[in-house]
Design a protein around this motif. Structure first.
Motif, mmCIF file in Angstrom:
data_model
loop_
_atom_site.group_PDB
_atom_site.id
_atom_site.type_symbol
_atom_site.label_atom_id
_atom_site.label_comp_id
_atom_site.label_asym_id
_atom_site.label_seq_id
_atom_site.Cartn_x
_atom_site.Cartn_y
_atom_site.Cartn_z
ATOM 1 N N GLN A 116 2.868 5.980 -3.425
ATOM 2 C CA GLN A 116 3.863 6.817 -4.105
ATOM 3 C C GLN A 116 3.533 7.001 -5.584
ATOM 4 O O GLN A 116 3.792 8.045 -6.167
ATOM 5 N N HIS A 117 2.931 5.967 -6.183
ATOM 6 C CA HIS A 117 2.539 6.064 -7.594
ATOM 7 C C HIS A 117 1.345 6.996 -7.780
ATOM 8 O O HIS A 117 1.190 7.592 -8.859
ATOM 9 N N PHE A 118 0.509 7.095 -6.768
ATOM 10 C CA PHE A 118 -0.720 7.884 -6.904
ATOM 11 C C PHE A 118 -0.653 9.183 -6.089
ATOM 12 O O PHE A 118 -1.551 9.514 -5.326
ATOM 13 N N GLY A 119 0.457 9.925 -6.257
ATOM 14 C CA GLY A 119 0.551 11.254 -5.657
ATOM 15 C C GLY A 119 1.033 11.271 -4.229
ATOM 16 O O GLY A 119 0.663 12.181 -3.471
ATOM 17 N N ASN A 120 1.796 10.262 -3.825
ATOM 18 C CA ASN A 120 2.353 10.203 -2.462
ATOM 19 C C ASN A 120 1.278 10.216 -1.380
ATOM 20 O O ASN A 120 1.396 10.911 -0.374
ATOM 21 N N ILE A 121 0.221 9.436 -1.610
ATOM 22 C CA ILE A 121 -0.791 9.275 -0.562
ATOM 23 C C ILE A 121 -0.388 8.092 0.325
ATOM 24 O O ILE A 121 0.517 7.335 0.001
ATOM 25 N N GLY A 143 -0.627 4.500 2.569
ATOM 26 C CA GLY A 143 -1.132 3.142 2.330
ATOM 27 C C GLY A 143 -2.561 2.991 2.801
ATOM 28 O O GLY A 143 -3.352 2.262 2.201
ATOM 29 N N ALA A 144 -2.907 3.694 3.887
ATOM 30 C CA ALA A 144 -4.279 3.642 4.401
ATOM 31 C C ALA A 144 -5.264 4.232 3.399
ATOM 32 O O ALA A 144 -6.388 3.734 3.235
ATOM 33 N N ALA A 145 -4.835 5.292 2.705
ATOM 34 C CA ALA A 145 -5.702 5.903 1.685
ATOM 35 C C ALA A 145 -5.912 4.952 0.516
ATOM 36 O O ALA A 145 -7.016 4.878 -0.052
ATOM 37 N N GLY A 152 0.819 -1.207 0.000
ATOM 38 C CA GLY A 152 0.000 0.000 0.000
ATOM 39 C C GLY A 152 0.852 1.256 0.000
ATOM 40 O O GLY A 152 0.546 2.242 -0.676
ATOM 41 N N LYS A 153 1.948 1.213 0.738
ATOM 42 C CA LYS A 153 2.858 2.354 0.795
ATOM 43 C C LYS A 153 3.468 2.642 -0.569
ATOM 44 O O LYS A 153 3.532 3.797 -1.008
#
Length: 324
Positions: free
Chosen positions: A283-288, A290-292, A278-279
């Motif tokens: 990073q691939h999706f805008g540095n959100i 893992g919980a997001a 998830g972490k």
């Protein structure tokens, strides 16, 4: 036709289903059912398997099986062949009793076993054979609720321990868990297994991929490996999601925009089909976080259950990614 892929390892749990050939009944008498249970008991001692739940219907059966010795195929084959020989001799018949190879789903026990057990125990109710699961004598349910004494070969302790600290409390809570739901609307927990044979959360699926499938060679006999082998490019998923929903990759990667279905689907497929944590996905999706990622994955999962059109679109996309 591709043969079902099986992964066997010590301590694995499986939901096993086998049906009569061409829909033929496999249990025609009380003695048939008794005999099949005798073979289950023998298999438990002969192969050291553990039966956690069972239900004998008319033309098929369900088992929840644990294999301390990684020998599911040997054990179930022995049960099926032994019972088929008995059945054929008794009725002076020849030919196959069961249809092809048995179906098995590899199960994340902590997350799914109790839900599968409930679904299996409610099978006779959905088939209108009885009004209540407790009325059906050919499943393990009467033993779990204390209506009958648990046979030594049936493993009830693990499942009941999820429902209470003492036996009386556990039985009562398990009965409420099973009978409080509407059997007609209860969804099959094993309806959409990953790769056609894994039922579990992302961590469990990724563990299976990395531990047992990463060194396998995909081939025509085992197309499921293509879906599960590590190495699916997240860029391909993002590109496909963009094409499907008519947006560019920049919109999929942009965080903060509400109702961004293309982004949500890309996150869902990336978590389901890749081995990234998830972490790492965040990073691939805008540095959100893992919980997001987990939250968006669950949100899409809920939408799929309500929106058949979206479910079919995602299923088609998944097939394109797997077969690319």
């Amino acid at each position: 036709m591709a043969r079902p892929l099986r992964v066997e390892y010590p301590g694995a749990f499986y939901h096993v289903i086998n049906r009569g050939n061409a829909g033929e009944d496999v249990f025609k008498s009380l003695r048939d059912r008794e005999k099949f249970l005798e073979y289950l008991e023998t298999a438990c001692s002969r192969f050291s398997i553990r039966i956690h739940t069972y239900c004998l219907m008319t033309n098929h059966y369900h088992l929840l099986v644990e294999t301390p010795e990684a020998n599911l195929s040997r054990a179930i084959q022995w049960i099926n062949v032994s019972y088929a020989v008995y059945f054929n001799i008794k009725r002076h018949r020849r030919g196959h009793l069961f249809q092809g190879r048995f179906k098995s789903l590899l199960v994340d026990a902590d997350e799914y076993l109790k839900h599968l057990s409930r679904y299996i125990h409610l099978n006779p109710v959905r088939a209108k054979m009885v009004e209540s699961a407790s009325q059906y004598p050919w499943s393990s349910y009467p033993f779990f609720i204390g209506k009958l004494k648990m046979p030594p070969w049936l493993c009830g302790d693990w499942l009941l321990s999820q429902f209470g600290k003492n036996l009386r409390e556990a039985r009562k809570n398990y009965q409420a868990f099973v009978e409080a739901v509407n059997p007609w609307t209860l969804e099959d927990p094993g309806k959409s297994p990953v790769g056609g044979f894994i039922l579990g959360g992302v961590d469990f699926v990724n563990w299976i991929k990395e531990t047992f499938l990463s060194s396998e060679q995909a081939n025509k006999e085992k197309p499921q490996l293509t879906a599960l082998k590590p190495g699916i490019d997240i860029g391909d998923i993002i590109s496909l999601a963009g094409d499907e929903f008519g947006v560019g990759p920049e919109q999929i990667l942009a965080k903060g925009k509400k109702r961004n279905i293309a982004r949500d689907v890309a996150i869902y497929l990336s978590r389901k089909l890749t081995c990234l944590s998830g972490k790492d996905l965040g990073q691939h999706f805008g540095n959100i976080s893992g919980a997001a990622i987990a939250m968006r994955y669950k949100a899409v999962g809920k939408q799929i259950h309500k929106n058949k059109k979206l479910k079919n679109r995602i299923k088609t996309m998944e097939g394109q990614i797997i077969n690319n």
